[in-house]
Design a protein around this motif. Structure first.
Motif, PDB file in Angstrom:
ATOM      1  N   MET A  80       0.827  -1.208   0.000  1.00 35.49           N
ATOM      2  CA  MET A  80       0.000   0.000   0.000  1.00 35.49           C
ATOM      3  C   MET A  80       0.858   1.253   0.000  1.00 35.49           C
ATOM      4  SD  MET A  80      -3.287  -0.409  -0.126  1.00 35.49           S
ATOM      5  CE  MET A  80      -4.171   0.853   0.771  1.00 35.49           C
ATOM      6  N   LEU A 138       3.476   1.693  -1.536  1.00 34.06           N
ATOM      7  CA  LEU A 138       4.102   1.908  -2.838  1.00 34.06           C
ATOM      8  C   LEU A 138       3.438   3.069  -3.579  1.00 34.06           C
ATOM      9  CD1 LEU A 138       4.358  -1.789  -4.000  1.00 34.06           C
ATOM     10  CD2 LEU A 138       6.237  -0.323  -3.305  1.00 34.06           C
ATOM     11  N   LEU A 139       2.147   3.258  -3.316  1.00 33.36           N
ATOM     12  CA  LEU A 139       1.410   4.328  -3.980  1.00 33.36           C
ATOM     13  C   LEU A 139       1.502   5.598  -3.134  1.00 33.36           C
ATOM     14  CD1 LEU A 139      -0.487   5.230  -6.240  1.00 33.36           C
ATOM     15  CD2 LEU A 139      -2.377   4.348  -4.895  1.00 33.36           C
ATOM     16  N   PHE A 146      -2.167   9.554  -5.243  1.00 37.06           N
ATOM     17  CA  PHE A 146      -3.471   8.880  -5.141  1.00 37.06           C
ATOM     18  C   PHE A 146      -4.593   9.913  -4.948  1.00 37.06           C
ATOM     19  CE2 PHE A 146      -6.595   6.417  -2.478  1.00 37.06           C
ATOM     20  CZ  PHE A 146      -7.097   5.697  -3.540  1.00 37.06           C
ATOM     21  N   LEU A 175      -5.289  11.608  -8.263  1.00 39.55           N
ATOM     22  CA  LEU A 175      -6.017  10.697  -9.172  1.00 39.55           C
ATOM     23  C   LEU A 175      -7.480  10.568  -8.752  1.00 39.55           C
ATOM     24  CD1 LEU A 175      -3.393   7.854  -9.706  1.00 39.55           C
ATOM     25  CD2 LEU A 175      -4.195   9.496 -11.402  1.00 39.55           C
ATOM     26  N   LEU A 176      -7.697  10.443  -7.450  1.00 36.68           N
ATOM     27  CA  LEU A 176      -9.058  10.322  -6.921  1.00 36.68           C
ATOM     28  C   LEU A 176      -9.874  11.584  -7.231  1.00 36.68           C
ATOM     29  CD1 LEU A 176     -10.932   8.437  -5.363  1.00 36.68           C
ATOM     30  CD2 LEU A 176     -10.197   9.552  -3.256  1.00 36.68           C
ATOM     31  N   VAL A 225     -10.929  11.524 -10.832  1.00 36.09           N
ATOM     32  CA  VAL A 225     -12.036  10.578 -11.047  1.00 36.09           C
ATOM     33  C   VAL A 225     -13.352  11.180 -10.559  1.00 36.09           C
ATOM     34  CG1 VAL A 225     -12.955   8.327 -10.368  1.00 36.09           C
ATOM     35  CG2 VAL A 225     -10.577   8.532 -11.031  1.00 36.09           C
ATOM     36  N   VAL A 226     -13.312  11.826  -9.393  1.00 36.14           N
ATOM     37  CA  VAL A 226     -14.536  12.428  -8.829  1.00 36.14           C
ATOM     38  C   VAL A 226     -15.059  13.533  -9.757  1.00 36.14           C
ATOM     39  CG1 VAL A 226     -15.418  13.850  -6.940  1.00 36.14           C
ATOM     40  CG2 VAL A 226     -14.042  11.832  -6.437  1.00 36.14           C
ATOM     41  N   THR A 254     -16.548  12.049 -12.898  1.00 37.58           N
ATOM     42  CA  THR A 254     -17.845  11.431 -12.598  1.00 37.58           C
ATOM     43  C   THR A 254     -18.950  12.480 -12.502  1.00 37.58           C
ATOM     44  OG1 THR A 254     -16.741   9.665 -11.390  1.00 37.58           O
ATOM     45  CG2 THR A 254     -19.070   9.976 -10.951  1.00 37.58           C
ATOM     46  N   SER A 268     -19.803  13.829 -15.893  1.00 36.67           N
ATOM     47  CA  SER A 268     -20.653  12.891 -16.655  1.00 36.67           C
ATOM     48  C   SER A 268     -22.092  12.926 -16.162  1.00 36.67           C
ATOM     49  CB  SER A 268     -20.126  11.462 -16.528  1.00 36.67           C
ATOM     50  OG  SER A 268     -18.776  11.425 -16.840  1.00 36.67           O
ATOM     51  N   LEU A 269     -22.253  12.996 -14.832  1.00 38.82           N
ATOM     52  CA  LEU A 269     -23.605  13.058 -14.249  1.00 38.82           C
ATOM     53  C   LEU A 269     -24.327  14.334 -14.681  1.00 38.82           C
ATOM     54  CD1 LEU A 269     -23.111  11.782 -10.589  1.00 38.82           C
ATOM     55  CD2 LEU A 269     -24.669  10.833 -12.286  1.00 38.82           C
ATOM     56  N   MET A 324     -25.500  14.041 -18.175  1.00 41.34           N
ATOM     57  CA  MET A 324     -26.658  13.134 -18.303  1.00 41.34           C
ATOM     58  C   MET A 324     -27.945  13.766 -17.794  1.00 41.34           C
ATOM     59  SD  MET A 324     -25.633   9.276 -17.414  1.00 41.34           S
ATOM     60  CE  MET A 324     -27.295   8.725 -17.674  1.00 41.34           C
ATOM     61  N   LEU A 325     -27.837  14.528 -16.703  1.00 45.30           N
ATOM     62  CA  LEU A 325     -29.040  15.037 -16.038  1.00 45.30           C
ATOM     63  C   LEU A 325     -29.420  16.454 -16.448  1.00 45.30           C
ATOM     64  CD1 LEU A 325     -28.245  13.691 -12.456  1.00 45.30           C
ATOM     65  CD2 LEU A 325     -29.795  12.690 -14.127  1.00 45.30           C
ATOM     66  N   GLY A 361     -38.478  18.460 -27.667  1.00 44.49           N
ATOM     67  CA  GLY A 361     -38.565  17.442 -26.613  1.00 44.49           C
ATOM     68  C   GLY A 361     -39.731  16.488 -26.765  1.00 44.49           C
ATOM     69  N   HIS A 400     -45.423   9.575 -25.411  1.00 46.09           N
ATOM     70  CA  HIS A 400     -44.042  10.080 -25.346  1.00 46.09           C
ATOM     71  C   HIS A 400     -43.783  10.728 -23.985  1.00 46.09           C
ATOM     72  CE1 HIS A 400     -40.311  11.911 -26.828  1.00 46.09           C
ATOM     73  NE2 HIS A 400     -40.694  12.964 -26.121  1.00 46.09           N
ATOM     74  N   LEU A 459     -22.365   5.229 -12.182  1.00 47.35           N
ATOM     75  CA  LEU A 459     -21.506   6.422 -12.288  1.00 47.35           C
ATOM     76  C   LEU A 459     -21.081   6.897 -10.894  1.00 47.35           C
ATOM     77  CD1 LEU A 459     -23.002   8.689 -15.098  1.00 47.35           C
ATOM     78  CD2 LEU A 459     -20.647   7.953 -14.882  1.00 47.35           C
ATOM     79  N   PRO A 513     -16.115   6.533  -8.254  1.00 50.10           N
ATOM     80  CA  PRO A 513     -15.089   7.056  -7.339  1.00 50.10           C
ATOM     81  C   PRO A 513     -14.879   6.165  -6.104  1.00 50.10           C
ATOM     82  CG  PRO A 513     -16.649   8.771  -7.932  1.00 50.10           C
ATOM     83  CD  PRO A 513     -17.198   7.488  -8.427  1.00 50.10           C
ATOM     84  N   PHE A 546     -12.987   3.133  -7.158  1.00 51.01           N
ATOM     85  CA  PHE A 546     -11.625   3.566  -7.429  1.00 51.01           C
ATOM     86  C   PHE A 546     -10.845   3.718  -6.116  1.00 51.01           C
ATOM     87  CE2 PHE A 546      -8.385   6.826  -8.073  1.00 51.01           C
ATOM     88  CZ  PHE A 546      -7.773   6.391  -9.232  1.00 51.01           C
ATOM     89  N   TYR A 606      -2.884  -1.006  -8.419  1.00 51.66           N
ATOM     90  CA  TYR A 606      -1.562  -0.410  -8.593  1.00 51.66           C
ATOM     91  C   TYR A 606      -0.482  -1.366  -8.105  1.00 51.66           C
ATOM     92  CZ  TYR A 606       2.280   2.901  -8.251  1.00 51.66           C
ATOM     93  OH  TYR A 606       3.482   3.533  -8.400  1.00 51.66           O
TER      94      TYR A 606
END
Lengths: 166, 138
Positions: free
Chosen positions: A1, A3-4, A9, A12-13, A16-17, A20, A23-24, A27-28, A70, B44, B108, B112, B115, B123
């Protein structure tokens, strides 16, 4: 552990957050609702529009419609002949009488090109002058069971001549 | 004399009916297209994809405008049958759509978290794979 690296980390986290949530949000997000209408020439392309027409003759134009409201729409194009004083506005249609209508039904995010052959006849006082060929876009309001003016309109100016006028 | 008048009257009525019939029929097709369109919009709004039915209705309207009433009528019947099927299956379709959407959102959100817990092990596994041929020397 161990090693990272903790900082690496964490970065990177965080990436990713953020990805995410991005993307949400994509979509919304609420979609922008609009209706696209463009007037095209007789070959259904942009440019080389007719500039003159004989009184009592016909003129061919195309109308491109793209629905992003729509939901499916029942569209009615109302063709009118007017002058600068009788053009429609974004809230009111032209007071001129409807000479011809064209209808189509479009699903959401779909498009259609309508080929329209419209008659051009004006009173003698307007011969030799520039008149506006008006195309108003109306849609059927399902909730009120009636046709509703969208505020979208297109026009094209032409000069009207009598037969034999140079 | 009276029977001949009656026959003439019947003939006139028949002629009027024959002349008026296509107009009445064409109007009924137009009304039916509008009725089906309204049903499409309501479906629809519930969340059912009605694009194929709407496309069929557009073709029916085009055929109607070109005076091809028989073709328009046939397309209207096809659209009506498809719409009936979609209305019957609407609850299932809407439920499937909602479940699929919920799974997508949940997946989605889970990225995180997954991850955070799995990446250190991944890793470590990659670190070991890269160095597996290394030789330890004193």
């Amino acid at each position: 552990m161990n090693l990272l690296d903790r900082d690496v980390f964490a970065v990177l986290l965080a990436l990713v957050v953020v990805a995410t949530f991005f993307s949400l949000a994509l979509m919304l997000r609420p979609h922008e609702h609009f209706l696209l209408a463009t007037l095209l020439n007789a070959n259904c392309s942009i440019g080389t529009y007719p500039r003159a027409v004989v009184n009592g003759g016909n003129i061919t134009l195309c109308l491109y419609l793209e629905n992003h409201l729509g939901e499916p729409i029942y569209v009615q194009i109302r063709y009118k002949i007017g002058t600068n004083e009788t053009l429609p506005t974004n809230s009111t249609p032209s007071p001129e009488p409807t000479l011809k209508t064209f209808e189509t039904i479009l699903e959401d995010r779909a498009n259609v090109t309508l080929r329209m052959v419209v008659p051009v006849y004006v009173k003698p006082s307007l011969v030799g002058q520039r008149i506006a060929l008006i195309f108003e876009v109306w849609i059927y309001d399902v909730d009120n069971d009636s046709w509703k003016y969208t505020g979208i309109w297109l026009h094209h100016y032409v000069k009207v001549y009598e037969v034999g006028t140079p | 004399m009276r029977s001949s008048t009656l026959s003439a009257l019947i003939l006139v009525l028949l002629a009027v009916h024959l002349v008026a019939s296509p107009a009445v029929h064409s109007q009924s097709i137009r009304d039916e297209i509008l009725r089906l369109f309204k049903r499409c919009v309501h479906l629809h709004r519930e969340g059912v994809d009605v694009a194929p039915v709407v496309a069929t209705l557009r073709k029916a309207l085009e055929a109607f405008d070109q005076g091809q009433y028989r073709k328009a009528s046939m397309l209207v019947q096809n659209a009506s049958a498809e719409l009936n099927r979609l209305e019957r299956e609407a609850p299932r379709i809407v439920m499937e759509k909602r479940v699929r959407f919920s799974i997508t959102i949940a997946s989605l959100i889970a990225i995180p978290i997954v991850f955070y817990f799995l990446f250190p092990y991944v890793y470590l596994w990659i670190w070991l794979r890269v160095r597996r041929k290394w030789v330890v020397e004193r």
